[in-house]
Scaffold this active site. Structure first.
Site, mmCIF file in Angstrom:
data_model
loop_
_atom_site.group_PDB
_atom_site.id
_atom_site.type_symbol
_atom_site.label_atom_id
_atom_site.label_comp_id
_atom_site.label_asym_id
_atom_site.label_seq_id
_atom_site.Cartn_x
_atom_site.Cartn_y
_atom_site.Cartn_z
ATOM 1 N N CYS A 1 -5.135 12.598 13.053
ATOM 2 C CA CYS A 1 -5.409 11.490 12.955
ATOM 3 C C CYS A 1 -5.413 10.658 14.090
ATOM 4 O O CYS A 1 -4.760 11.099 15.016
ATOM 5 C CB CYS A 1 -4.980 10.743 11.493
ATOM 6 S SG CYS A 1 -3.445 10.094 11.908
ATOM 7 N N ASP B 1 4.453 0.603 12.058
ATOM 8 C CA ASP B 1 3.358 0.167 11.500
ATOM 9 C C ASP B 1 3.049 -1.574 12.011
ATOM 10 O O ASP B 1 2.060 -2.126 11.756
ATOM 11 C CB ASP B 1 3.311 0.058 9.900
ATOM 12 C CG ASP B 1 3.297 1.283 9.726
ATOM 13 O OD1 ASP B 1 2.685 2.295 10.307
ATOM 14 O OD2 ASP B 1 3.393 1.824 8.153
ATOM 15 N N ARG C 1 -8.648 -0.235 4.914
ATOM 16 C CA ARG C 1 -7.668 0.669 4.220
ATOM 17 C C ARG C 1 -6.412 -0.203 4.010
ATOM 18 O O ARG C 1 -5.999 0.487 2.903
ATOM 19 C CB ARG C 1 -7.524 1.715 5.106
ATOM 20 C CG ARG C 1 -8.694 2.674 5.182
ATOM 21 C CD ARG C 1 -8.165 3.800 6.154
ATOM 22 N NE ARG C 1 -6.953 4.157 5.840
ATOM 23 C CZ ARG C 1 -6.071 4.737 6.793
ATOM 24 N NH1 ARG C 1 -6.350 4.707 7.889
ATOM 25 N NH2 ARG C 1 -4.840 4.979 6.222
ATOM 26 N N LYS D 1 0.831 -1.330 -0.062
ATOM 27 C CA LYS D 1 0.018 0.036 -0.040
ATOM 28 C C LYS D 1 1.008 1.164 0.100
ATOM 29 O O LYS D 1 0.678 2.141 -0.749
ATOM 30 C CB LYS D 1 -0.897 0.097 1.204
ATOM 31 C CG LYS D 1 -1.573 1.224 1.505
ATOM 32 C CD LYS D 1 -2.493 1.371 2.854
ATOM 33 C CE LYS D 1 -1.721 1.633 4.223
ATOM 34 N NZ LYS D 1 -1.427 2.880 4.340
ATOM 35 N N ASN D 2 1.919 1.252 0.795
ATOM 36 C CA ASN D 2 2.641 2.489 0.978
ATOM 37 C C ASN D 2 3.612 2.694 -0.057
ATOM 38 O O ASN D 2 4.336 3.952 -0.197
ATOM 39 C CB ASN D 2 3.235 2.453 2.345
ATOM 40 C CG ASN D 2 2.212 2.702 3.794
ATOM 41 O OD1 ASN D 2 1.049 3.005 3.071
ATOM 42 N ND2 ASN D 2 2.758 2.675 4.890
ATOM 43 N N ARG E 1 -0.144 14.757 12.654
ATOM 44 C CA ARG E 1 0.968 14.423 11.913
ATOM 45 C C ARG E 1 1.240 15.660 10.773
ATOM 46 O O ARG E 1 0.433 15.762 9.868
ATOM 47 C CB ARG E 1 0.332 13.283 11.077
ATOM 48 C CG ARG E 1 0.325 11.979 11.898
ATOM 49 C CD ARG E 1 -0.174 10.765 11.355
ATOM 50 N NE ARG E 1 0.603 10.316 10.256
ATOM 51 C CZ ARG E 1 0.199 9.215 9.425
ATOM 52 N NH1 ARG E 1 -1.019 8.889 9.513
ATOM 53 N NH2 ARG E 1 1.164 8.984 8.527
HETATM 54 N N1 EPU Z 1 6.829 14.561 10.682
HETATM 55 C C1 EPU Z 1 7.108 16.082 10.914
HETATM 56 N N2 EPU Z 1 6.741 16.652 10.026
HETATM 57 C C2 EPU Z 1 6.511 16.470 8.523
HETATM 58 C C3 EPU Z 1 6.312 14.899 8.425
HETATM 59 C C4 EPU Z 1 6.590 14.015 9.373
HETATM 60 O O1 EPU Z 1 7.074 16.187 12.101
HETATM 61 O O2 EPU Z 1 6.353 17.120 7.824
HETATM 62 C C5 EPU Z 1 6.960 13.532 11.679
HETATM 63 C C6 EPU Z 1 5.661 12.627 11.864
HETATM 64 O O3 EPU Z 1 4.616 13.513 12.858
HETATM 65 C C7 EPU Z 1 6.302 11.486 12.570
HETATM 66 C C8 EPU Z 1 7.664 11.312 11.857
HETATM 67 O O4 EPU Z 1 8.111 12.604 11.355
HETATM 68 O O5 EPU Z 1 6.628 11.902 13.812
HETATM 69 C C9 EPU Z 1 7.869 10.179 10.738
HETATM 70 O O6 EPU Z 1 6.570 10.341 9.592
HETATM 71 P P1 EPU Z 1 6.644 10.198 8.415
HETATM 72 O O7 EPU Z 1 6.478 11.355 7.549
HETATM 73 O O8 EPU Z 1 7.635 9.536 8.061
HETATM 74 O O9 EPU Z 1 5.040 9.414 8.219
HETATM 75 P P2 EPU Z 1 4.088 9.445 6.890
HETATM 76 O O10 EPU Z 1 5.167 9.424 5.679
HETATM 77 O O11 EPU Z 1 3.340 10.597 6.988
HETATM 78 C C10 EPU Z 1 4.189 6.741 6.353
HETATM 79 C C11 EPU Z 1 3.483 5.756 6.181
HETATM 80 C C12 EPU Z 1 2.727 5.546 7.589
HETATM 81 C C13 EPU Z 1 3.943 5.116 8.542
HETATM 82 C C14 EPU Z 1 4.932 6.156 8.409
HETATM 83 C C15 EPU Z 1 6.268 5.806 9.268
HETATM 84 C C16 EPU Z 1 2.396 5.980 3.914
HETATM 85 C C17 EPU Z 1 1.496 6.418 3.165
HETATM 86 N N3 EPU Z 1 2.219 6.173 5.275
HETATM 87 O O12 EPU Z 1 3.660 7.918 7.054
HETATM 88 O O13 EPU Z 1 2.073 4.313 7.332
HETATM 89 O O14 EPU Z 1 3.479 4.569 9.734
HETATM 90 O O15 EPU Z 1 5.437 6.543 7.325
HETATM 91 O O16 EPU Z 1 6.689 4.652 8.959
HETATM 92 O O17 EPU Z 1 3.479 5.743 3.420
HETATM 93 C C18 EPU Z 1 0.004 2.760 7.846
HETATM 94 O O18 EPU Z 1 0.385 2.256 6.645
HETATM 95 O O19 EPU Z 1 -0.679 2.488 8.781
HETATM 96 C C19 EPU Z 1 0.714 4.227 8.071
HETATM 97 C C20 EPU Z 1 0.390 4.975 9.217
#
Ligand code: EPU
Length: 424
Positions: free
Chosen positions: A117, A308, A400, A22-23, A122
């Site tokens: 969320c 995850d 999802r 998915k990701n 986030r």
């Molecule tokens: N963060 C910030 N600022 C930003 C972006 C992130 O402070 O602009 C922080 C977040 O709050 C968090 C950390 O950085 O504490 C890491 O977040 P990241 O941006 O890596 O998460 P994401 O890209 O929003 C993806 C996956 C998530 C998975 C996380 C961590 C996708 C679509 N989603 O989210 O997947 O938990 O990386 O590995 O790729 C799931 O599939 O259930 C899911 C939540």
């Protein structure tokens, strides 16, 4: 609203084919906005989040067709609309992955901010900072981020945040840089296999991305990207969830289309717990020694233990012979499953972003409520092993991220049924 009724206690045995990730699929789908000509994507899972992304792409002028063999065919037909509206973004925050592609190809993007969320606050500040470093201007108006740029220019930028690297933030900047003028170097880039997959997809379309999979990614901008055929990698989180399903039911599952090299931290932890994980050509076989040892686990960016799978591992450790310690370092509040597992007899004590798990002899079936995707998976796992019946409400969360989960579990011996539940 759908719910699952699970009668626990069955041993899971058989073969499971892991679906595409998915990701990986979500950012790759977003990247199609930048591509000329037809793209054929294979192994894109048929999930609610994928369908939401396809709906968003359709609104943004992309023709999306699912073929009978499951392949997705995508072609950009119209580039007029640049607005990702709140209605879709709030259903799925990965919608923000269109920022980079839209900016690079259409020179502007208007994307609703996703808001909080179930797993916490986030923010997308790093995404926006990264795009600004490439030359974009941004403004927040009525809850939407407006981004524009006459042209994007390659640069060196640091993308680390307080919790380490950002997966979809790295994806956004990498996609925008693919069509920027000159060289971009992203420092503190996310190293997740899904980021590597996106880089490989972009390269298959003619981009020049190197170093993806390391914290330093280099992107030499090209003038255009062209359609290609591409297969999405297997979903390491789905694979890890089935591994735990095998371990918790004292079962024996053969996982096909599984890349153990993406799951080294998980396999290492499972082996410490006493789970037997053996490579088998093109997959792994997972079986359980009856006694589960307690462990300490901390979630970390890849290649560390993935957030995850934190909830699912917690369910397994509820039945270990002693006390385990789980610390969440990516999303400090990702613990909504704790109280629900407590309803099933688990002994859990939360202290800040750490949970002490005191192993118990058994979990007992109860009505519980799913709150987010991975927490729902953890509750289904608990139901599979609990004594008696468990009802997991609001399983739209699990839809999802796990395709036809109950049918696949039934095929390997689970007693699980989807019902339509009226919630007052
Ligand atoms: N963060 C910030 N600022 C930003 C972006 C992130 O402070 O602009 C922080 C977040 O709050 C968090 C950390 O950085 O504490 C890491 O977040 P990241 O941006 O890596 O998460 P994401 O890209 O929003 C993806 C996956 C998530 C998975 C996380 C961590 C996708 C679509 N989603 O989210 O997947 O938990 O990386 O590995 O790729 C799931 O599939 O259930 C899911 C939540």
């Amino acid at each position: 609203m759908d719910a699952f009724l699970i009668n626990g206690g069955n041993r899971l045995k058989g073969t499971i084919t892991v679906n595409g990730a998915k990701n990986s699929a979500l950012p790759i789908l977003a990247a199609t906005l930048m591509v000329e000509g037809e793209i054929i994507l294979k192994d894109v899972p048929d999930l609610r989040d994928v369908n939401t992304m396809c709906q968003l792409l359709t609104k943004l002028g992309v023709q999306v067709q699912r073929q009978e063999n499951g392949d997705l065919h995508l072609t950009v037909l119209d580039e007029m609309n640049c607005h990702a509206e709140y209605d879709l973004v709030r259903q799925m925050r990965a919608s923000v992955c269109i920022m980079g592609p839209m900016l690079a190809k259409r020179k502007k993007a208007q994307v609703a901010l996703p808001g909080g969320c179930a797993i916490g606050d986030r923010p997308v500040n790093l995404h926006v900072q990264g795009l600004e470093a490439l030359g974009a201007e941004s403004e927040l108006l009525s809850g939407d981020v407006h981004l524009k740029a006459k042209k994007l220019l390659g640069t060196e930028l640091f993308l680390g945040g307080p919790f380490g690297s950002t997966v979809t933030g790295t994806a956004n900047v990498m996609m925008a840089a693919a069509l920027a003028q000159g060289r971009t170097v992203i420092e503190s880039a996310a190293c997740e296999p899904e980021v590597v997959d996106l880089g490989n997809f972009l390269n298959a379309c003619g981009a020049q991305v190197t170093g993806h999979g390391s914290p330093r990614i280099t992107i030499d901008g090209v003038k255009e990207l062209r359609g290609c055929e591409y297969t999405v990698i297997p979903d390491r989180i789905e694979a890890g969830t089935f591994m735990i399903a095998s371990a918790i039911t004292n079962g024996e599952l053969h996982l096909k289309n599984c890349k153990p090299e993406h799951l080294l931290a998980v396999i290492d932890k499972l082996r410490h717990i006493g789970v037997i994980v053996e490579k088998d050509n093109g997959g792994v076989v997972v079986s359980s020694a009856r006694r589960l040892e307690p462990v300490e686990v901390t979630t970390l960016p890849y290649p560390g233990f993935p957030t995850d799978l934190q909830a699912q591992l917690m369910t397994l450790l509820c039945l270990a012979d002693g006390n385990s310690v789980i610390t969440e370092r990516i999303f400090a509040d990702r613990f909504l499953h704790v109280a629900e597992l407590g309803r099933m007899g688990a002994h859990l004590r939360k202290e800040g972003s750490t949970v002490i798990v005191e192993g118990v002899k058994r979990l007992i079936g109860a009505p519980v409520m799913a709150s987010d995707l991975r927490a729902s998976a953890a509750l289904v796992l608990a139901g599979l092993v609990a004594k008696g019946q468990t009802r997991v409400s609001r399983v739209y969360h699990i839809d999802r991220g796990y395709e036809q989960i109950e049918k696949r579990l039934i095929a390997i011996g689970a007693d699980i049924q989807r019902i339509d539940e009226q919630i007052p």
